[in-house]
Design a protein around this motif. Structure first.
Motif, PDB file in Angstrom:
ATOM      1  N   ARG A 242       0.795  -1.230   0.000  1.00 24.59           N
ATOM      2  CA  ARG A 242       0.000   0.000   0.000  1.00 24.59           C
ATOM      3  C   ARG A 242       0.825   1.276   0.000  1.00 24.59           C
ATOM      4  NH1 ARG A 242      -2.566  -4.098   2.269  1.00 24.59           N
ATOM      5  NH2 ARG A 242      -4.848  -4.276   2.106  1.00 24.59           N
ATOM      6  N   LEU A 243       2.093   1.188   0.372  1.00 32.21           N
ATOM      7  CA  LEU A 243       2.940   2.371   0.445  1.00 32.21           C
ATOM      8  C   LEU A 243       4.135   2.223  -0.484  1.00 32.21           C
ATOM      9  CD1 LEU A 243       3.044   2.944   4.329  1.00 32.21           C
ATOM     10  CD2 LEU A 243       1.565   4.081   2.666  1.00 32.21           C
ATOM     11  N   ALA A 244       4.673   3.345  -0.875  1.00 30.32           N
ATOM     12  CA  ALA A 244       5.886   3.328  -1.696  1.00 30.32           C
ATOM     13  C   ALA A 244       7.052   2.814  -0.863  1.00 30.32           C
ATOM     14  CB  ALA A 244       6.189   4.739  -2.204  1.00 30.32           C
ATOM     15  N   ALA A 245       8.005   2.188  -1.538  1.00 33.35           N
ATOM     16  CA  ALA A 245       9.171   1.652  -0.836  1.00 33.35           C
ATOM     17  C   ALA A 245       9.926   2.742  -0.087  1.00 33.35           C
ATOM     18  CB  ALA A 245      10.101   0.962  -1.829  1.00 33.35           C
ATOM     19  N   SER A 246       9.957   3.951  -0.659  1.00 29.30           N
ATOM     20  CA  SER A 246      10.652   5.054  -0.013  1.00 29.30           C
ATOM     21  C   SER A 246       9.978   5.453   1.293  1.00 29.30           C
ATOM     22  CB  SER A 246      10.724   6.260  -0.950  1.00 29.30           C
ATOM     23  OG  SER A 246       9.427   6.627  -1.389  1.00 29.30           O
ATOM     24  N   THR A 247       8.656   5.286   1.380  1.00 29.83           N
ATOM     25  CA  THR A 247       7.938   5.590   2.618  1.00 29.83           C
ATOM     26  C   THR A 247       8.264   4.558   3.683  1.00 29.83           C
ATOM     27  OG1 THR A 247       6.124   6.575   1.355  1.00 29.83           O
ATOM     28  CG2 THR A 247       5.672   5.977   3.638  1.00 29.83           C
ATOM     29  N   VAL A 248       8.261   3.287   3.292  1.00 29.47           N
ATOM     30  CA  VAL A 248       8.603   2.231   4.238  1.00 29.47           C
ATOM     31  C   VAL A 248      10.043   2.401   4.715  1.00 29.47           C
ATOM     32  CG1 VAL A 248       8.776  -0.260   4.574  1.00 29.47           C
ATOM     33  CG2 VAL A 248       6.948   0.666   3.156  1.00 29.47           C
ATOM     34  N   SER A 249      10.903   2.896   3.831  1.00 28.60           N
ATOM     35  CA  SER A 249      12.315   3.048   4.179  1.00 28.60           C
ATOM     36  C   SER A 249      12.547   4.111   5.252  1.00 28.60           C
ATOM     37  CB  SER A 249      13.133   3.406   2.932  1.00 28.60           C
ATOM     38  OG  SER A 249      12.807   4.707   2.465  1.00 28.60           O
ATOM     39  N   LEU A 250      11.573   4.971   5.506  1.00 28.17           N
ATOM     40  CA  LEU A 250      11.688   5.951   6.585  1.00 28.17           C
ATOM     41  C   LEU A 250      11.944   5.274   7.927  1.00 28.17           C
ATOM     42  CD1 LEU A 250       8.882   8.531   5.740  1.00 28.17           C
ATOM     43  CD2 LEU A 250      11.271   9.101   6.202  1.00 28.17           C
ATOM     44  N   SER A 251      11.476   4.039   8.052  1.00 22.93           N
ATOM     45  CA  SER A 251      11.663   3.302   9.302  1.00 22.93           C
ATOM     46  C   SER A 251      13.134   3.112   9.628  1.00 22.93           C
ATOM     47  CB  SER A 251      10.961   1.946   9.228  1.00 22.93           C
ATOM     48  OG  SER A 251      11.528   1.150   8.211  1.00 22.93           O
ATOM     49  N   ASN A 252      14.001   3.115   8.611  1.00 23.95           N
ATOM     50  CA  ASN A 252      15.434   2.925   8.836  1.00 23.95           C
ATOM     51  C   ASN A 252      16.062   4.117   9.550  1.00 23.95           C
ATOM     52  OD1 ASN A 252      16.139   0.326   7.309  1.00 23.95           O
ATOM     53  ND2 ASN A 252      14.949   1.462   5.816  1.00 23.95           N
ATOM     54  N   VAL A 253      15.378   5.253   9.533  1.00 29.45           N
ATOM     55  CA  VAL A 253      15.842   6.413  10.284  1.00 29.45           C
ATOM     56  C   VAL A 253      15.278   6.385  11.701  1.00 29.45           C
ATOM     57  CG1 VAL A 253      15.880   8.937  10.402  1.00 29.45           C
ATOM     58  CG2 VAL A 253      16.032   7.783   8.187  1.00 29.45           C
ATOM     59  N   MET A 254      13.998   6.012  11.821  1.00 26.86           N
ATOM     60  CA  MET A 254      13.331   6.042  13.125  1.00 26.86           C
ATOM     61  C   MET A 254      13.718   4.889  14.033  1.00 26.86           C
ATOM     62  SD  MET A 254       9.486   7.296  12.056  1.00 26.86           S
ATOM     63  CE  MET A 254       9.292   6.167  10.671  1.00 26.86           C
ATOM     64  N   THR A 255      13.850   3.679  13.461  1.00 28.59           N
ATOM     65  CA  THR A 255      14.058   2.485  14.275  1.00 28.59           C
ATOM     66  C   THR A 255      15.303   2.546  15.152  1.00 28.59           C
ATOM     67  OG1 THR A 255      12.843   1.108  12.695  1.00 28.59           O
ATOM     68  CG2 THR A 255      14.349  -0.009  14.192  1.00 28.59           C
ATOM     69  N   PRO A 256      16.501   2.884  14.613  1.00 30.36           N
ATOM     70  CA  PRO A 256      17.684   2.913  15.487  1.00 30.36           C
ATOM     71  C   PRO A 256      17.572   3.920  16.628  1.00 30.36           C
ATOM     72  CG  PRO A 256      18.329   2.905  13.172  1.00 30.36           C
ATOM     73  CD  PRO A 256      16.858   3.154  13.212  1.00 30.36           C
ATOM     74  N   ILE A 257      16.961   5.084  16.351  1.00 29.62           N
ATOM     75  CA  ILE A 257      16.832   6.104  17.389  1.00 29.62           C
ATOM     76  C   ILE A 257      15.955   5.593  18.524  1.00 29.62           C
ATOM     77  CG2 ILE A 257      15.993   8.428  17.899  1.00 29.62           C
ATOM     78  CD1 ILE A 257      16.632   9.173  14.996  1.00 29.62           C
ATOM     79  N   ILE A 258      14.805   5.008  18.180  1.00 31.78           N
ATOM     80  CA  ILE A 258      13.893   4.469  19.201  1.00 31.78           C
ATOM     81  C   ILE A 258      14.573   3.335  19.960  1.00 31.78           C
ATOM     82  CG2 ILE A 258      11.677   3.324  19.598  1.00 31.78           C
ATOM     83  CD1 ILE A 258      10.652   4.738  17.068  1.00 31.78           C
ATOM     84  N   ALA A 259      15.295   2.466  19.232  1.00 33.95           N
ATOM     85  CA  ALA A 259      15.973   1.340  19.869  1.00 33.95           C
ATOM     86  C   ALA A 259      17.012   1.822  20.883  1.00 33.95           C
ATOM     87  CB  ALA A 259      16.633   0.462  18.809  1.00 33.95           C
ATOM     88  N   LEU A 260      17.749   2.861  20.539  1.00 33.03           N
ATOM     89  CA  LEU A 260      18.747   3.404  21.455  1.00 33.03           C
ATOM     90  C   LEU A 260      18.103   3.967  22.722  1.00 33.03           C
ATOM     91  CD1 LEU A 260      20.958   5.064  18.736  1.00 33.03           C
ATOM     92  CD2 LEU A 260      21.822   3.425  20.418  1.00 33.03           C
ATOM     93  N   VAL A 261      16.985   4.655  22.547  1.00 35.81           N
ATOM     94  CA  VAL A 261      16.270   5.214  23.701  1.00 35.81           C
ATOM     95  C   VAL A 261      15.722   4.093  24.588  1.00 35.81           C
ATOM     96  CG1 VAL A 261      14.270   6.577  24.421  1.00 35.81           C
ATOM     97  CG2 VAL A 261      15.685   7.357  22.512  1.00 35.81           C
ATOM     98  N   LEU A 262      15.136   3.060  23.971  1.00 39.00           N
ATOM     99  CA  LEU A 262      14.594   1.937  24.739  1.00 39.00           C
ATOM    100  C   LEU A 262      15.707   1.200  25.488  1.00 39.00           C
ATOM    101  CD1 LEU A 262      12.019   0.430  22.183  1.00 39.00           C
ATOM    102  CD2 LEU A 262      11.501   1.608  24.332  1.00 39.00           C
ATOM    103  N   GLY A 263      16.844   1.000  24.824  1.00 39.21           N
ATOM    104  CA  GLY A 263      17.954   0.320  25.475  1.00 39.21           C
ATOM    105  C   GLY A 263      18.467   1.095  26.673  1.00 39.21           C
ATOM    106  N   ALA A 264      18.555   2.408  26.532  1.00 40.22           N
ATOM    107  CA  ALA A 264      19.035   3.236  27.645  1.00 40.22           C
ATOM    108  C   ALA A 264      18.016   3.293  28.781  1.00 40.22           C
ATOM    109  CB  ALA A 264      19.334   4.644  27.134  1.00 40.22           C
ATOM    110  N   THR A 265      16.718   3.328  28.426  1.00 41.26           N
ATOM    111  CA  THR A 265      15.664   3.471  29.437  1.00 41.26           C
ATOM    112  C   THR A 265      15.357   2.165  30.146  1.00 41.26           C
ATOM    113  OG1 THR A 265      14.666   5.222  28.096  1.00 41.26           O
ATOM    114  CG2 THR A 265      13.308   4.264  29.830  1.00 41.26           C
ATOM    115  N   LEU A 266      15.177   1.087  29.379  1.00 42.56           N
ATOM    116  CA  LEU A 266      14.718  -0.179  29.956  1.00 42.56           C
ATOM    117  C   LEU A 266      15.843  -1.138  30.314  1.00 42.56           C
ATOM    118  CD1 LEU A 266      11.671  -0.869  27.581  1.00 42.56           C
ATOM    119  CD2 LEU A 266      11.672   0.241  29.829  1.00 42.56           C
ATOM    120  N   ASN A 267      17.010  -0.969  29.688  1.00 40.78           N
ATOM    121  CA  ASN A 267      18.103  -1.911  29.944  1.00 40.78           C
ATOM    122  C   ASN A 267      19.354  -1.224  30.486  1.00 40.78           C
ATOM    123  OD1 ASN A 267      18.565  -4.766  29.771  1.00 40.78           O
ATOM    124  ND2 ASN A 267      20.092  -4.377  28.170  1.00 40.78           N
ATOM    125  N   HIS A 268      19.219   0.079  30.806  1.00 39.63           N
ATOM    126  CA  HIS A 268      20.317   0.849  31.400  1.00 39.63           C
ATOM    127  C   HIS A 268      21.585   0.788  30.556  1.00 39.63           C
ATOM    128  CE1 HIS A 268      17.668   0.996  34.860  1.00 39.63           C
ATOM    129  NE2 HIS A 268      17.662  -0.336  34.908  1.00 39.63           N
TER     130      HIS A 268
END
Length: 302
Positions: A242-268
């Motif tokens: 349903r979405l263009a590949a370039s739209t789905v690819s936006l996740s490659n920018v968001m995912t690492p940032i969220i993962a880093l925040v979750l790792g720092a918050t939940l796993n110290h």
């Protein structure tokens, strides 16, 4: 609320769910291997996910073809599962969840490089080459901070092997081009991965779990089996239609940032100012790499 806005809300919700699952999966993997041998976690995960997938396949009344082309496609898809995930689980002993997500964020860049240099199916422009260089420079800057962060060269190599397996699987499945539904493809690949994982049993039998792990390990294990192996897969295939590949690819920018925040918050997990600067440079490089596609999709209409 208009009827036209409802599909947009549904799509946005599914997209957000997919990004959240992908961002949380590295942390769930780190948790799941804290008390159980990584390869046992992988085996149990794929057998459990296969049973769930078979149930969903029956519920959706999708077939599971066993002709030669379909079987080849299942094997190709399993390279993404048992192949890529095997090395991710091994890397979990050497890297933080945030850095695992950051390194895996390079997979679209590596795929583009393979498509340009080896397969000759994609032509990279100057800005994309520059984006790759900036991202690599940023990642090198992060690794230079290894004195304060849990960064191990072995983990980096394992993640790079995982990326190559993941990308190779995508190209291979696309080349086979079997007429399979997403659910059939995923179920077949999960079954092949579950059977393939049994080859590891002679090497890990002495590490067989003898007691139930703690709550945190169980949460990580169940998350990867249900959310990462089943729900994320269905979300991804739903969105890619349903979405263009370039739209789905936006996740490659968001995912690492969220993962880093979750790792720092939940796993110290410690993130130094030095590492944050390097991560920002990596994100800039990824944005530069995808800028041409995003500009063509979003700004050409203005």
């Amino acid at each position: 609320m208009s009827s036209n806005s409802s599909p947009m809300i549904v799509t946005a919700s599914i997209y957000a769910l997919l990004v959240l699952i992908w961002a949380t999966t590295p942390l769930a993997i780190v948790w799941s291997v804290e008390e159980v041998h990584p390869m046992w976690v992988l085996i149990i995960r794929y057998f459990g996910a296969s049973l769930i997938a078979l149930f969903l396949l029956k519920l959706m009344r999708d077939p599971l073809p066993l002709d030669e082309t379909s079987l080849k496609s299942y094997v190709a898809g399993s390279l993404n599962l048992i192949g890529a995930q095997l090395f991710i689980y091994l890397a979990a002993n050497y890297l933080t969840s945030g850095l695992m997500a950051l390194i895996f964020g390079f997979s679209p860049l590596i795929a583009g490089l393979i498509g340009h240099v080896i397969l000759k199916t994609q032509k990279l422009v100057a800005l994309q080459w520059l984006g790759m260089a900036v991202a690599v420079a940023g990642l090198s800057y992060v690794f230079a901070d290894s004195a304060d962060s849990k960064i191990n060269p072995i983990g980096i190599v394992l993640m790079l092997i995982s990326m190559v397996s993941y990308i190779s699987s995508i190209f291979w499945v696309k080349q086979i081009n079997a007429p399979l539904s997403p659910m059939s493809q995923a179920t077949g690949s999960l079954l092949v991965s579950a059977l393939g994982s049994m080859l590891m049993l002679p090497f890990i039998w002495s590490h067989m779990p003898t007691e139930w792990p703690g709550m945190q390990t169980m949460i990580g294990f169940l998350f990867t089996m249900i959310m990462s192996s089943i729900v994320a897969m269905l979300c991804y295939f739903w969105l890619i239609r349903r979405l263009a590949a370039s739209t789905v690819s936006l996740s490659n920018v968001m995912t690492p940032i969220i993962a880093l925040v979750l790792g720092a918050t939940l796993n110290h997990e410690h993130i130094s100012a030095h590492a944050v600067a390097g991560i920002a440079v990596v994100m800039l490089g990824i944005v530069m790499y995808f800028w041409k596609d995003w500009q063509r999709q979003y700004f050409s209409k203005w």
